[in-house]
Design an enzyme around this catalytic site. Sequence first.
Site, PDB file in Angstrom:
ATOM      1  N   SER A   1      -0.723  -2.227  -4.391  1.00 24.89           N
ATOM      2  CA  SER A   1       0.463  -2.502  -3.594  1.00 24.89           C
ATOM      3  C   SER A   1       0.828  -3.986  -3.712  1.00 24.89           C
ATOM      4  O   SER A   1       1.081  -4.454  -4.825  1.00 24.89           O
ATOM      5  CB  SER A   1       0.232  -2.068  -2.149  1.00 24.89           C
ATOM      6  OG  SER A   1       1.440  -2.003  -1.432  1.00 24.89           O
TER       7      SER A   1
ATOM      8  N   ASP B   1       5.101   8.169  -5.117  1.00 21.05           N
ATOM      9  CA  ASP B   1       5.109   6.931  -4.342  1.00 21.05           C
ATOM     10  C   ASP B   1       6.543   6.446  -4.256  1.00 21.05           C
ATOM     11  O   ASP B   1       7.097   5.942  -5.225  1.00 21.05           O
ATOM     12  CB  ASP B   1       4.239   5.884  -5.035  1.00 21.05           C
ATOM     13  CG  ASP B   1       4.115   4.604  -4.230  1.00 21.05           C
ATOM     14  OD1 ASP B   1       4.767   4.497  -3.175  1.00 21.05           O
ATOM     15  OD2 ASP B   1       3.364   3.706  -4.658  1.00 21.05           O
TER      16      ASP B   1
ATOM     17  N   HIS C   1       1.412   6.692  -2.515  1.00 23.20           N
ATOM     18  CA  HIS C   1       0.929   5.309  -2.614  1.00 23.20           C
ATOM     19  C   HIS C   1      -0.595   5.268  -2.617  1.00 23.20           C
ATOM     20  O   HIS C   1      -1.192   4.255  -2.962  1.00 23.20           O
ATOM     21  CB  HIS C   1       1.500   4.517  -1.432  1.00 23.20           C
ATOM     22  CG  HIS C   1       1.558   3.038  -1.642  1.00 23.20           C
ATOM     23  ND1 HIS C   1       2.135   2.435  -2.735  1.00 23.20           N
ATOM     24  CD2 HIS C   1       1.094   2.007  -0.873  1.00 23.20           C
ATOM     25  CE1 HIS C   1       2.041   1.118  -2.631  1.00 23.20           C
ATOM     26  NE2 HIS C   1       1.410   0.828  -1.518  1.00 23.20           N
TER      27      HIS C   1
END
Length: 622
Positions: free
Chosen positions: A481, A567, A599
């Site tokens: 991320s 995602d 994600h």
Amino acid sequence: MGITASAQEVLTPETLWKLGRVTAMGISKDGKSIVYKVATPSVADNKSNSKFYTIPVNGGNPVEVKETKDLLVDKNVSPNGLYILSNQEVKTENVLGKDIYSDLSKADAQVYNGLDYRHWDTWNNGSHNHVFYAENKDKAQAIDIMSNEPYDSPQKPFGGDEDYIWSPDSKSIIYVCKKKAGTAYAISTNTDLYEYNIETKTTKNLTENNLGYDTNPVFSPTGNLTWLQMKRDGYEADKNDIIVRFKGIDMNLTANWDGSVDNFLWSTDGKKVYFTAAVDGAKHLFEVNFPGLTKIAVTVKQITSGDFDVNDLVGFSGDNIIVTRTDMNHAAEIYSYNCKKKTWTQLTKTNDETYAKLALPKYERRYVTTTDGKKMLVWVILPPNFDATKKYPTLLYCQGGPQSPLTQSYSFRWNFSLMASQGYVVVAPNRRGMYGHGQAWNEQISKDWGGQVMDDYLSAIDDVAKESYVDKARLGAVGASYGGYSVFYLAGIHNNRFKTFISHCGVFNLESMYGTTEEVFFNNWDHGGAYWEKDNAVAQKTYTKFNPIKMVDKWNTPILIIQGGKDYRVPIGQGQEAFQAAQLRGIKSRFMLFPEENHWVLKPQNALVWQREFYKWLNETL
């Protein structure tokens, strides 16, 4: 953190995915037992199987139970016992082609007039979560308290029945909702608490004056509405405070405390609130007194300390507060903390037998001076049976968020104990943007993604690399991320420090990220605005100086790029663009796609593929 003399095995991905995952469900109605669930992944079945147990509040042997409904107080039943709450999805909009045109039943088109057309890992199909209540009897008709409203309660994507509660007099329902739709929804964090009166069928906004998040409503034992509040609209990582509405006045119990509340629990007498929060690389238990309208000062006290995380607050049993706890070497278990004696008792021991067979890593605190003269905590995790006369390959771990704490948590993917057990030293800095070091430290990362925080990373790895046990020719950087963004960015500025990189669902191109991510408020806040705002100096700096795609010409290091197909937070194009750039520049690179994951990576078999490819890449390149 001790290692038993006979322990010779080390943690492997396969062992990690056999561990039981403990969830505390609550204290039983009679107050004698704790009810909890253990979910154990089955790689063969590619799912988790759950069993339920009770254990005495003072410790003892667990007993498996088949049903938990009759053991726990049902918070969805009104205090007077006459009504029951529930939630379900309700169709409020026609966005599917077959719904708009009834004669085209096989059409799979979707038509949207605003943003919020997808969120996290699902597309908006025109249905929204609504709260219902009904008389507490068989076949009673449920009433939708949000009839025809295109809004969600529980909140998507992660809200549950904590988003709605009964008032103590059973006359009204309090629920959390962001009553915005389409593009307005995507650019705001302004959830509010609403009160629905079951007699008048009217709804009132209780927190209309606050523009940020209002969440987690709870009534105190003395009947005072309490909740968590962030003040600024669009800022998802704002300071989270405990608010108590007392005699028409909203009292902020944590306003003068320099931290952010995670979750909270009232004492049984209604005189104190206990809460958890990150502090200096761990998550601990705090208490704050509730003085009412007296002149007694509001005082926040930290009441636990040590290298572990206090996570869920389950309830009270006499002088004991029941919680869950983790550390970097141990998954969650249920503990009892005696508030008077300041002593801990481990109640569940779900994975103790497994851990007893393992030589576990050692983790150390290290404080590094940053380039701007600040003191930064860096966790250093050393391999099992560590030998300081040897040299070890070393990984810089880049945390996601970007504003999330790096504490004594236990991940089933980014697991420090597992990394160290494969023979790597792990360097995990509490860089700018992390809770637990004051609000100013946490906020400094916003609009400065490629600034001081990158210096923090390099300060951490450079400092630890001075140790004789670090093989300076075998350094890697890994993260997901924002951590994945960090890896992409470091690849352009690392000056040959690193020999390999791994980026999972990382932000690579800030312009295309702005154009495809779902929660637009996040980019507006953290990046300073849109890329087309040419007169916005802050935004232009973000999309030029801090954009990893602008530095691909400086890439020269092998990189593994991992991406979830579902995602929608960091959409698939981010990973594709990065991989394509690396390949066309002739850099050794690999792309690992999980088409059905978001994600995160949640399915057991996919998780093991992730782990095996992660370490295979490191074996090849480090």
